[in-house]
Design a protein around this motif. Structure first.
Motif, mmCIF file in Angstrom:
data_model
loop_
_atom_site.group_PDB
_atom_site.id
_atom_site.type_symbol
_atom_site.label_atom_id
_atom_site.label_comp_id
_atom_site.label_asym_id
_atom_site.label_seq_id
_atom_site.Cartn_x
_atom_site.Cartn_y
_atom_site.Cartn_z
ATOM 1 N N TYR B 162 -6.250 -2.890 -0.475
ATOM 2 C CA TYR B 162 -6.420 -3.091 0.963
ATOM 3 C C TYR B 162 -5.769 -4.403 1.405
ATOM 4 O O TYR B 162 -5.009 -4.425 2.383
ATOM 5 C CB TYR B 162 -7.903 -3.092 1.321
ATOM 6 N N SER B 163 -6.034 -5.496 0.650
ATOM 7 C CA SER B 163 -5.416 -6.758 1.093
ATOM 8 C C SER B 163 -3.908 -6.698 0.925
ATOM 9 O O SER B 163 -3.179 -7.311 1.706
ATOM 10 C CB SER B 163 -6.019 -7.979 0.389
ATOM 11 N N ALA B 164 -3.422 -5.947 -0.085
ATOM 12 C CA ALA B 164 -1.972 -5.822 -0.272
ATOM 13 C C ALA B 164 -1.343 -5.071 0.901
ATOM 14 O O ALA B 164 -0.328 -5.500 1.450
ATOM 15 C CB ALA B 164 -1.673 -5.105 -1.585
ATOM 16 N N VAL B 165 -1.956 -3.961 1.302
ATOM 17 C CA VAL B 165 -1.407 -3.157 2.401
ATOM 18 C C VAL B 165 -1.489 -3.935 3.722
ATOM 19 O O VAL B 165 -0.563 -3.921 4.532
ATOM 20 C CB VAL B 165 -2.149 -1.810 2.528
ATOM 21 N N ALA B 166 -2.627 -4.653 3.898
ATOM 22 C CA ALA B 166 -2.822 -5.379 5.149
ATOM 23 C C ALA B 166 -1.762 -6.464 5.352
ATOM 24 O O ALA B 166 -1.480 -6.865 6.480
ATOM 25 C CB ALA B 166 -4.222 -5.980 5.190
ATOM 26 N N GLN B 167 -1.186 -6.949 4.230
ATOM 27 C CA GLN B 167 -0.174 -8.009 4.339
ATOM 28 C C GLN B 167 1.206 -7.471 4.726
ATOM 29 O O GLN B 167 2.095 -8.239 5.083
ATOM 30 C CB GLN B 167 -0.072 -8.776 3.015
ATOM 31 N N VAL B 168 1.409 -6.173 4.608
ATOM 32 C CA VAL B 168 2.703 -5.579 4.963
ATOM 33 C C VAL B 168 2.780 -5.447 6.482
ATOM 34 O O VAL B 168 1.870 -4.905 7.105
ATOM 35 C CB VAL B 168 2.874 -4.191 4.289
ATOM 36 N N LEU B 191 6.058 1.162 2.457
ATOM 37 C CA LEU B 191 4.706 0.679 2.180
ATOM 38 C C LEU B 191 4.462 0.481 0.683
ATOM 39 O O LEU B 191 3.962 -0.565 0.260
ATOM 40 C CB LEU B 191 3.676 1.657 2.762
ATOM 41 N N VAL B 192 4.841 1.479 -0.121
ATOM 42 C CA VAL B 192 4.563 1.386 -1.555
ATOM 43 C C VAL B 192 5.279 0.203 -2.212
ATOM 44 O O VAL B 192 4.640 -0.619 -2.858
ATOM 45 C CB VAL B 192 4.850 2.729 -2.272
ATOM 46 N N PRO B 193 6.630 0.062 -2.027
ATOM 47 C CA PRO B 193 7.287 -1.071 -2.691
ATOM 48 C C PRO B 193 6.769 -2.422 -2.215
ATOM 49 O O PRO B 193 6.612 -3.343 -3.015
ATOM 50 C CB PRO B 193 8.766 -0.908 -2.322
ATOM 51 N N LEU B 194 6.463 -2.549 -0.916
ATOM 52 C CA LEU B 194 6.053 -3.852 -0.396
ATOM 53 C C LEU B 194 4.636 -4.235 -0.825
ATOM 54 O O LEU B 194 4.298 -5.408 -0.873
ATOM 55 C CB LEU B 194 6.181 -3.888 1.134
ATOM 56 N N SER B 195 3.810 -3.238 -1.112
ATOM 57 C CA SER B 195 2.458 -3.597 -1.549
ATOM 58 C C SER B 195 2.306 -3.505 -3.062
ATOM 59 O O SER B 195 1.206 -3.697 -3.599
ATOM 60 C CB SER B 195 1.417 -2.728 -0.828
ATOM 61 N N LYS B 269 8.470 -10.762 -11.446
ATOM 62 C CA LYS B 269 9.749 -10.081 -11.292
ATOM 63 C C LYS B 269 9.800 -9.364 -9.942
ATOM 64 O O LYS B 269 10.789 -9.432 -9.234
ATOM 65 C CB LYS B 269 9.906 -9.056 -12.426
ATOM 66 N N GLY B 270 8.667 -8.703 -9.616
ATOM 67 C CA GLY B 270 8.595 -7.969 -8.359
ATOM 68 C C GLY B 270 8.749 -8.901 -7.161
ATOM 69 O O GLY B 270 9.389 -8.557 -6.175
ATOM 70 N N ALA B 271 8.188 -10.119 -7.287
ATOM 71 C CA ALA B 271 8.232 -11.071 -6.179
ATOM 72 C C ALA B 271 9.654 -11.584 -5.965
ATOM 73 O O ALA B 271 10.053 -11.867 -4.844
ATOM 74 C CB ALA B 271 7.286 -12.237 -6.451
ATOM 75 N N VAL B 272 10.429 -11.698 -7.066
ATOM 76 C CA VAL B 272 11.790 -12.223 -6.965
ATOM 77 C C VAL B 272 12.721 -11.192 -6.327
ATOM 78 O O VAL B 272 13.479 -11.497 -5.423
ATOM 79 C CB VAL B 272 12.314 -12.630 -8.366
ATOM 80 N N SER B 273 12.616 -9.950 -6.788
ATOM 81 C CA SER B 273 13.584 -8.941 -6.329
ATOM 82 C C SER B 273 13.331 -8.497 -4.892
ATOM 83 O O SER B 273 12.255 -8.597 -4.373
ATOM 84 C CB SER B 273 13.563 -7.722 -7.243
#
Lengths: 268, 273
Positions: B162-168, B191-195, B269-273
């Protein structure tokens, strides 16, 4: 709900399945607690409050309730009293290795609780002959320290240090500045950490499991033992009472700080 | 704040942390009562070659993976539904998903005894409808443990996702939709890649919780479906085999550390790309 994107039937079905798994078994516990029969059978055989009476009259449960409340209250208070100064030192002190230090205080969250329980049992209770209440209190306090440090830390990060400096500049002592300026700003964090800590300690099984003796037993472990020995609806009644108490705590939590905020703080 | 007062603030907490956690944990590993470190290592080696012990390790990992997959599969849709809903029921549903976190694991797991037991809901339903003659054995199976653990950790998956999706930023999804992408495509490619970093955190928390949980495998798995946690308890409390208990504890801890480490790497890695 025209604004939502997840109206896809598959997503909706998965969400419903999730809620069924989370909530429905709890409903069945409540339903069986009101049975007039003597087995855990569904549908229940008749309706009565017999098992609630049995649960309240069963002294091991009642003693364990008192023990668990006592332990949770002391451990929570201790974790806050020890944790708030740590938070202050980490956020306001000029020290090297701040990240490392915070990590150290969060480390009890990383090691499996059962492993910590084994270590305390073996080293403190058997090795140093500490009594089990002291050992439980030490263990629970260490377990709650991460909550105290992290959740109050989140509050402190929002508080403006200039306010404390202003108080100091106007002649307040560091202690006075803390109690009159900093502490009030920390209140939401303290309430969250306190609630979270109390509930965590009260419900804990893995850490407490090996640290039980006849003189001092916690409620969840006592209930667990009872289920294993006898398969009657008394535990369902005791569980329903625990559920009712938890609902009260949840309502208080929602009214004071808000649910989502309390749990949002711990796993960042 | 001066260095001396900083130290004074830290000292009491540090002392508790050392006595109540760090020192006993290290001592348990190196010096269990009457056992040497070499014996612990030796026992660990034996564990990882013995088919019975290895079976328990494998069952623990297998259950952990299945529970993690199911929790993400069920938790992410719930989280994205709630985070993007404008309905006033969303708040109620979110509270309903968080509430179980406050409730005792014993109470939550006990519900499955009522559902899966031989006189339980499912058994009665199947025999009552005449679908089967005898209620199937559901309790004390891996399925029972998986169900119990999913119930236990799904709330954690929901709030973390929930917090991940809310940040998108919802604007991104609106832009994709405006450019002609379907709802499904927007979901999968925005939505999926960004969260995803949040989902990785959720998966890690669920896995670590599942492979170390005690109440669920104890009540729903019994002695036939041992996991590392129930095996550890049995070594420490029933057979009092300190070397085996410490070895099991090390295996369990390493498993959690390993997965947390991998997920931290993936997350970075995810944060860099």
């Amino acid at each position: 709900m025209s604004g939502t994107r997840l109206r896809h039937p598959v997503a909706a079905a998965l969400a419903v399945a999730g809620y069924v798994i989370m909530i429905v078994p709890i409903g069945f516990v409540v339903a069986t607690a009101f049975t007039a029969g003597s087995t855990l059978r569904f549908p229940p055989e008749g309706l009565s409050l017999t098992w609630f009476g049995e649960a309240v009259a069963y002294s091991p449960f009642m003693e364990a309730v008192v023990s668990s409340l006592e332990l949770a209250a002391l451990a929570t208070a201790l974790a806050l009293v020890l944790g708030v100064p740590v938070t202050l030192a980490v956020h306001r002190g000029r020290i090297p290795g701040r990240g490392l230090l915070e990590g150290l205080f969060l480390s009890p969250l990383v090691v499996p609780e059962l492993v910590v329980g084994l270590a305390l049992y073996q080293q403190l209770m058997i090795g140093l002959h500490l009594d089990n209440f002291t050992t439980l209190l030490l263990g629970h306090t260490a377990l709650l320290l991460p909550y105290a440090v992290r959740v109050t830390g989140a509050s402190l990060a929002l508080a403006d240090p200039a306010l404390e400096e202003a108080a100091r500049g106007l002649g307040a002592s560091p202690v006075r500045a803390f109690f009159t300026v900093t502490l009030p700003m920390l209140r939401p964090g303290l309430v969250s950490a306190g609630l979270l800590g109390f509930v965590t300690s009260f419900n804990n099984v893995p850490l407490s499991l090996l640290l039980q003796t006849r003189d001092f037993r916690t409620l969840p472990v006592t209930m667990l033992d009872y289920v294993q020995q006898s398969y009657d609806p008394m535990v369902a009644a005791a569980s329903t009472l625990v559920l009712a108490a938890t609902v009260v705590v949840a309502v208080v939590a929602e009214r004071t700080v808000g649910f989502a905020k309390i749990f949002g703080g711990i796993n960042r | 704040m001066r260095a001396r007062s900083t130290l004074l603030l830290l000292l009491p907490g540090l002392a508790f942390l050392l006595v109540g956690f760090l020192l006993p944990a290290v001592a348990m590993l190196f010096a269990p009562p009457g056992v040497t470190f070499a014996q612990v290592i030796e026992r660990m080696g034996a564990m990882l070659t013995d088919p019975y012990d290895l079976g328990i390790v494998w069952r623990t990992v297998r259950i952990g993976l299945v529970v993690t997959a199911v929790c993400v599969l069920l938790g992410f849709p719930i989280a994205s539904l709630l985070a993007r809903s404008r309905s006033r029921w969303a708040g109620v549903l979110l509270a309903l998903a968080i509430f179980p976190l406050l409730l005792s694991n014993v109470v939550r797991t006990f519900g499955w005894l009522v559902v899966l037991g031989s006189n339980g809901v499912i058994g009665q339903l199947l025999t009552g409808l005449g679908l089967v003659e005898k209620a199937p054995q559901l309790l004390y199976t891996e399925l029972a443990i998986v169900l119990g653990l999913v119930q236990l950790f799904l709330p954690l998956a929901v709030i973390t996702c929930y917090s991940a999706v809310a940040q998108v930023d919802p604007g991104l999804e609106e832009a994709a939709r405006g450019l002609g992408a379907s709802r499904t495509r927007t979901f999968w490619s925005i939505l999926v890649p960004l969260s995803l970093p949040g989902v990785v955190v959720a998966a890690t928390l669920v896995f670590a919780g599942s492979v170390t949980a005690y109440t669920t495998p104890y009540l729903l798995g019994g002695s036939s479906q041992r996991m590392l946690s129930t095996q550890l308890f049995s070594y420490a409390s029933v057979t009092v085999d300190w070397a085996a208990a410490s070895a099991t504890a090390v295996v369990m801890t390493v498993l959690v550390f390993l997965v947390s480490g991998i997920s931290a790497l993936v997350g970075r890695k995810g944060a860099v790309s």
